[in-house]
Design a protein around this motif. Structure first.
Motif, PDB file in Angstrom:
ATOM      1  N   ILE A  77       6.898   2.336  14.889  1.00 49.03           N
ATOM      2  CA  ILE A  77       5.479   2.668  15.070  1.00 49.03           C
ATOM      3  C   ILE A  77       5.015   2.078  16.394  1.00 49.03           C
ATOM      4  O   ILE A  77       5.232   0.900  16.665  1.00 49.03           O
ATOM      5  N   VAL A  78       4.378   2.907  17.227  1.00 46.14           N
ATOM      6  CA  VAL A  78       3.837   2.427  18.496  1.00 46.14           C
ATOM      7  C   VAL A  78       2.320   2.468  18.408  1.00 46.14           C
ATOM      8  O   VAL A  78       1.730   3.507  18.115  1.00 46.14           O
ATOM      9  N   ASP A  79       1.695   1.297  18.619  1.00 50.63           N
ATOM     10  CA  ASP A  79       0.240   1.169  18.572  1.00 50.63           C
ATOM     11  C   ASP A  79      -0.277   1.434  19.982  1.00 50.63           C
ATOM     12  O   ASP A  79       0.090   0.737  20.917  1.00 50.63           O
ATOM     13  N   THR A  80      -1.102   2.468  20.156  1.00 48.83           N
ATOM     14  CA  THR A  80      -1.567   2.822  21.512  1.00 48.83           C
ATOM     15  C   THR A  80      -2.980   2.290  21.747  1.00 48.83           C
ATOM     16  O   THR A  80      -3.783   2.247  20.821  1.00 48.83           O
ATOM     17  N   VAL A  87       2.871  12.073  16.099  1.00 48.73           N
ATOM     18  CA  VAL A  87       1.713  11.175  16.199  1.00 48.73           C
ATOM     19  C   VAL A  87       0.878  11.246  14.930  1.00 48.73           C
ATOM     20  O   VAL A  87       0.813  12.284  14.270  1.00 48.73           O
ATOM     21  N   ILE A  88       0.268  10.109  14.607  1.00 50.59           N
ATOM     22  CA  ILE A  88      -0.727  10.066  13.532  1.00 50.59           C
ATOM     23  C   ILE A  88      -2.078   9.950  14.222  1.00 50.59           C
ATOM     24  O   ILE A  88      -2.302   9.017  14.986  1.00 50.59           O
ATOM     25  N   LEU A 120      -4.748  -0.526   9.407  1.00 49.73           N
ATOM     26  CA  LEU A 120      -3.841   0.365   8.671  1.00 49.73           C
ATOM     27  C   LEU A 120      -2.380  -0.050   8.878  1.00 49.73           C
ATOM     28  O   LEU A 120      -1.586  -0.075   7.933  1.00 49.73           O
ATOM     29  N   VAL A 121      -2.036  -0.410  10.138  1.00 48.22           N
ATOM     30  CA  VAL A 121      -0.657  -0.837  10.421  1.00 48.22           C
ATOM     31  C   VAL A 121      -0.328  -2.113   9.631  1.00 48.22           C
ATOM     32  O   VAL A 121       0.770  -2.267   9.098  1.00 48.22           O
ATOM     33  N   ILE A 174       0.461   5.895  16.841  1.00 47.25           N
ATOM     34  CA  ILE A 174      -0.830   6.022  16.156  1.00 47.25           C
ATOM     35  C   ILE A 174      -1.922   6.138  17.217  1.00 47.25           C
ATOM     36  O   ILE A 174      -2.020   5.306  18.107  1.00 47.25           O
ATOM     37  N   ILE A 175      -2.721   7.213  17.118  1.00 50.63           N
ATOM     38  CA  ILE A 175      -3.830   7.438  18.048  1.00 50.63           C
ATOM     39  C   ILE A 175      -5.125   7.220  17.277  1.00 50.63           C
ATOM     40  O   ILE A 175      -5.296   7.776  16.193  1.00 50.63           O
ATOM     41  N   ALA A 176      -6.022   6.420  17.832  1.00 51.12           N
ATOM     42  CA  ALA A 176      -7.329   6.254  17.190  1.00 51.12           C
ATOM     43  C   ALA A 176      -8.317   5.732  18.197  1.00 51.12           C
ATOM     44  O   ALA A 176      -7.947   5.124  19.191  1.00 51.12           O
ATOM     45  N   HIS A 177      -9.596   5.975  17.926  1.00 52.02           N
ATOM     46  CA  HIS A 177     -10.651   5.424  18.775  1.00 52.02           C
ATOM     47  C   HIS A 177     -10.827   3.946  18.433  1.00 52.02           C
ATOM     48  O   HIS A 177     -10.421   3.492  17.372  1.00 52.02           O
ATOM     49  N   VAL A 178     -11.466   3.220  19.352  1.00 53.21           N
ATOM     50  CA  VAL A 178     -11.779   1.811  19.114  1.00 53.21           C
ATOM     51  C   VAL A 178     -12.536   1.680  17.793  1.00 53.21           C
ATOM     52  O   VAL A 178     -13.464   2.447  17.532  1.00 53.21           O
TER      53      VAL A 178
END
Length: 604
Positions: free
Chosen positions: A70-73, A93-94, A19-20, A8-12
């Motif tokens: 699921i990998v939280d980046t 990737v999401i 969501l996770v 999962i890719i997201a900004h701060v």
């Protein structure tokens, strides 16, 4: 059971960790009556306090016969060393974007890495229930971002879902305001390919994360690239050139179930696992069956751009609050950090009393200092300095892309301050709601210490995002701090009688009763030069009494800096003294004669 590996890719602050949490709940990973913390994935204390993800984490949910790993980046570019390796573990990737803020610089950084690896993203527009949502414009921005990152036609044909992570629903209809996350689970299973890896070949595994366990020692995490591994199987570790570093056995194998690491007897190609049994192997090494002689190619890591000096605390108050104060303890801790965090580089000084620690940014190094402080360390920290390199046209320095969202009324001040710091304006556009989005290309050197000033200039409403851009031509000298400091000329306790008159000289950083020492910085001078003062001076006792003279002295509360503010504030001849309970500012040379001598040598 079929398998899907997704990051999962997201900004701060775009809602990734929330969501996770909902994916866990709706897949039945948590029991209905199980007490689970909010934002369960942000398990580290600093992550909870700052509301950001610092360490990448693996987890898994089971949904209708499919295991989804699921990998939280991390969303911050400062922790980019984690991101680049993690993406090599997944097949999809999401990309999560806020329905109001849209695609931000850190999103661009991680998405660029993902697209370069050929991963096909699923775009989820989150927080669609916000009053200021602009969903369609945000989708257009994401498309433009993919084009600018050279996405293929296949990657540009991305599926889109509209969601509210907090309320636990997703839909392909942007007007939906209820439901479940079932559409997201279905999209992951249908759009992300199963790992296409060789199950019959010899066992191979690339280490992407390193952890420590008090009982098991090193725990190496990554994805099995081929073959099968069983507990107690003979294995060896290869470096990037294929040289054998050590041989051993797989003493324990763990798989991820929800937030737990569960021991398993064997793992096969495609599984994301943790492995114990090696004592030397580290990140980017290949762990393989002893018949394997060629290493898996690891992603190159972007170079560090900033460094600080971590020294033994040699102030008169050293050793009063911390338990870990020797250079040997500091050395062991820093080298242990560099082992697991490949974006950090540590070099020892000739005198063995200080260490040069290079990293990707102030935030990353600030987090390391704060972590060490909580572990009981005492340190003297220098001002950050950027790392130059030699280019074809001479000396080059790191540049950053800076994206600033600010109220329209403050935009002029921000542009003026950034131009003083040698930044070039590359884009300026209204972002709706009386706000402007301004983009700059700025030398990293000019940004050191600017964040605090930026927040006061924008009255705390501005948002600044930074991202490493390139190495470019040296921009010449940049103005430093405009004000001098007030320096204590002796040791003792600060008292109200002495501090009262000093308030007229500037802003005080210490309060009544605080222990001081010679050379310690007690405030900011209103003028440009440094000034030595006596904050301990007591009242002369006489037999005379004057009416009105003995009224209680009222002092303004002192200016107490956070660790990041202190590091950004100090000059080249100053240090931050960091202990488990205190943050003090001081001159590098405490003795005034030594200071004068050093200043003369610098001027010469």
């Amino acid at each position: 059971m079929s398998l899907r590996n997704v990051a999962i890719i997201a900004h701060v602050d775009h809602g990734k960790t929330t969501l996770v949490d909902q994916l866990f709940r709706q897949s039945g990973t948590f029991r209905d009556n199980q007490r689970v913390e909010e934002r369960a994935m942000d398990s580290n204390d600093l992550e909870k306090e700052r509301g950001i993800t610092i360490l990448a984490k693996c987890t898994s949910v089971d949904w209708q016969g499919t295991r989804i790993n699921i990998v939280d980046t991390p969303g911050h570019a400062d922790f980019g060393g984690e991101v680049e390796r993690i993406l090599s573990m997944v097949d999809g990737v999401i990309l999560l974007v806020d329905s109001s803020e849209g695609a931000m610089p850190q999103t661009k950084f991680v998405t660029g890495k993902a697209l370069a690896l050929g991963l096909r993203p699923i775009v989820v527009v989150n927080k669609i229930d916000r009053a200021d949502e602009r969903t369609q414009e945000v989708l257009d921005e994401v498309f433009d971002l993919f084009v600018s990152l050279d996405a293929t036609d296949e990657q540009l044909d991305f599926p889109v879902l509209f969601a509210s992570g907090r309320n636990g629903y997703a839909s392909d209809d942007p007007t939906a305001r209820e439901g479940t996350l079932e559409p997201l689970f279905e999209k992951i299973v249908s759009h992300v390919p199963a790992p296409a890896l060789n199950e019959d070949g010899p066992f191979k595994f690339l280490v992407t994360l390193l952890d420590r366990d008090n009982f098991l020692g090193r725990i190496l995490t990554g994805r099995v690239a081929s073959g099968t591994v069983k507990v107690n199987q003979a294995i060896h570790a290869l470096d990037m050139d294929g040289n054998v570093m050590e041989a051993g056995r797989a003493s324990k194998i763990f798989s991820f179930r929800g937030l737990e690491r569960v021991p398993v007897e064997e793992a096969r190609a495609g599984d994301i696992i943790s492995l114990a049994g090696m004592t030397v192997a580290t990140v980017a090494n290949t762990i393989a069956d002893i018949s394997v002689t060629d290493a898996i190619q690891a992603q190159p890591i972007d170079p560090p751009t900033l460094s600080m000096r971590f020294a033994v605390n040699d102030s008169p108050m050293a050793g009063r609050e911390g338990t870990k104060v020797t250079s040997r303890m500091i050395r062991d801790r820093l080298f242990r950090e560099a082992e697991s965090n490949v974006a950090i580089r540590v070099t020892e000084s000739e005198d063995k009393d200080s260490f040069e620690v290079a990293g990707r940014g102030e935030l990353q190094l600030g987090v390391l200092i704060e972590t060490m402080r909580r572990e009981g360390f005492e340190l003297g920290i220098s001002r950050p300095r950027v790392l130059f390199q030699d280019g074809p046209a001479g000396r080059e320095e790191p540049y950053e892309t800076v994206v600033i969202d600010v109220d329209d009324e403050h935009s002029g001040t921000v542009v003026e301050k950034m131009s003083i710091r040698k930044a070039e304006l590359t884009d300026m556009r209204p972002s709706g709601g009386g706000k402007t989005r301004i983009t700059f290309s700025a030398p990293s050197r000019g940004l050191i210490g600017y964040h605090g000033e930026f927040l006061s200039d924008t009255r705390g409403t501005g948002i600044m995002n930074r991202l490493f851009e390139k190495y470019g031509p040296y921009k010449g000298s940049i103005e430093g701090r405009a004000n001098g400091v007030l320096i204590s000329n002796g040791a003792g306790e600060a008292n109200a009688y002495a501090l009262g008159p000093l308030e007229e000289r500037g802003v005080l950083m210490v309060g009544v009763g605080e222990a001081l020492y010679e050379g310690m910085i007690i405030g900011q001078n209103a003028k440009t030069e440094d000034l030595e003062v006596n904050p301990m001076k007591s009242k002369q006792l006489t037999n005379f009494r004057a009416s009105g003279k003995d009224d209680a002295i009222r002092l303004t509360p002192p200016w107490k800096m956070t660790l990041e503010q202190a590091i950004a504030y100090i000059d080249d001849d100053e240090l931050v003294e960091v202990t488990p309970k205190s943050i003090r500012l001081r001159k590098r040379h405490l003795d005034p004669h030594e200071r004068k001598k050093a200043n003369r040598a610098k001027a010469a």
